[in-house]
Design a protein around this motif. Sequence first.
Motif, PDB file in Angstrom:
ATOM      1  N   ASN A 130       0.450  -1.212   0.064  1.00 62.29           N
ATOM      2  CA  ASN A 130       0.251   0.280  -0.132  1.00 62.29           C
ATOM      3  C   ASN A 130       0.900   1.621   0.339  1.00 62.29           C
ATOM      4  N   ARG A 148       2.773  -0.785  11.132  1.00 64.60           N
ATOM      5  CA  ARG A 148       2.064  -0.789  11.254  1.00 64.60           C
ATOM      6  C   ARG A 148       1.270  -1.718  12.126  1.00 64.60           C
ATOM      7  N   ASP A 201      -1.447   3.666   8.039  1.00 61.59           N
ATOM      8  CA  ASP A 201      -1.069   1.830   7.546  1.00 61.59           C
ATOM      9  C   ASP A 201       0.017   2.176   7.488  1.00 61.59           C
TER      10      ASP A 201
END
Length: 598
Positions: free
Chosen positions: A22, A66, A218
């Motif tokens: 991501n 994370r 995140d």
Amino acid sequence: QKNLALLSGDQIELAKMLMGENQGHLFAHWPEPGVDDEAKQLFVKQVEKLDSSYPGGLISYIRNARKLLADSKAGKNPYYGFTPSVPSGEVLTYGNETFIKFEEAGIKEARNTAFVLVAGGLGERLGYKGIKLALPSETTTGTCFLQHYIEAILALQNASSRMAEGKCQSQIPLAIMTSDDTHAQTLKLLESNAYFGMQQTQVKLLKQEKVACLGDNDARLALDPSDKYKIQTKPHGHGDVHALLYSSGVLTSWHSAGVKWVLFFQDTNGLLFKAIPASLGVSSIKGYHVNSLAVLRKAKEAIGGITKLTHKDGRSMVINVEYNQLDPLLRATGHADGDVNDETGFSPYPGNINQLILQLEPYIEELKKTNGAIEEFVNPKYKDSSKTAFKSSTRLECMMQDYPKSLDPSARVGFTVMDTWLAYAPVKNNPEDAAKVPKGNPYHSATSGEMAIYRANSLILRKSGAEIADPKVETFNGQEVEVWPRIVWNPHWALTSSDVKRKLSGSCQVSQQSTLVIKGSDVLVEKLSLDGTLVVKATEGAEVKICASVKNQGWHLKPVDYKDDSVAEEIRTRGFRIEKINQIELTYDKPGKFTFTS
Ligand code: GDU
């Protein structure tokens, strides 16, 4: 996709990994090939460096981040399930029989020791522009911290080789961990001073890299606000030292050279080496795999507390709990008042001064399993109580004293408590903050760091039979301090309490306004009455006896305001300068036997 042609096979794999984690925003703004190609390539090089300098690579960094960010958002207590209690360790008293026994053992072991100085920190709290290692530890002689440390290691080397038995190295190695903030200045300080007498090959500089900043929960890596082809980076903390020592191969080369102990220490503690012989002796006699040096600590003082943590499931460890976590941990486990002083006037949890002695063999075995990775933490500053956004980017951090956290419970983890006056006086706080320290707590400023050296030397001479006048209380930069006679010696003169006793053979009287400087290994004080300043310098092979009464106007401390920027920063941050009116200065620069009488 079109930009892929700019990248090598490995770089494409790295980019794919990032996309899978991501991190697409890192490339989303990239224009067509042909535009900014050079900047794109530099960006990828930076990513490669970030990947190779973290144990397990960037993918591990992002995943660890994370998890830690989720724990932080959920307010998870890192010590959940653990109950704190006061551990037991070796508590030493300067100069008694046990102390002398440990010192002797420590001097023997010094030859089998490697030293590691962590000096990558910028010292933001101190606000000094240069590197902290270049600061004078005291201004009577102007010896900077790095010179003092190196002289002490060389003195240990000499003393230890006189006692050496069996296989041991001929030189004690010193590794210095630097960072981009300190590397060039540290190297320059060494080179421009001929390594302060060490062989260049004896000193190894290891530079720690910064880690990527994190922009959100995140763990999306943050781009530099002023350069969209650069990931913003920040220091990862002194815990990096373990991975660096391991990955550079330094530990295995030390092992082959016969090193048994690795001693870690910090950048600004002018007292430290007075405590090293005895603490090394404790490691060796007790066979500790890990030995942390500690001092008595005032409750809430800004140093971590050595604590025994016992888990519900039976696990237990002796570990440093950082000062901002100890108080809440105690409150959460039934100690309603948190971290408070007991009847002794100190917290029952000894203060970790971050001088660690590790036994090399088990250390290498452990690092083979972990590659030197140390348990990390994250400390984001959230915009609001929803904890969904940060005020500014954050990063993972780690501390060298967390090394024992991964050890098997069978590891021998101990600690050694020393008198604070003997072992610990760091320079961390700027004058303004130091002046705000609650009364009775240490200032940890340049002023208090220097005064602590004079006090320790005065007390050591007193304990060896000298008559040293009481201190005078004075205020510099808003800090009330005890001013003892300015007594300074270099480590070649004395390393241990027994050395001092041997060198001080007769009567010695020193008045409060006096300064006594001794540089040289063979200076014997047979009889001295000092009211003024006496400086004795003797080269190797010059045996000097002092048998004198010295009286002169001497050297005096003149207050200086820290805001007065016409005065050098190193001086005004301590709030005084030394005014030299007159002195007796003796220099013996040739070998031979000399006696000074007056
Ligand atoms: N350092 C690095 N790299 C970094 C950060 C720091 O090498 O990324 C070095 C500094 O140069 C210094 C040492 O690590 O030599 C310690 O740094 P600080 O002085 O900023 O440390 P703190 O005061 O925050 O705390 C540390 C321990 C505490 C306590 C205290 C005692 O974390 O538990 O022991 O030192 O001085």
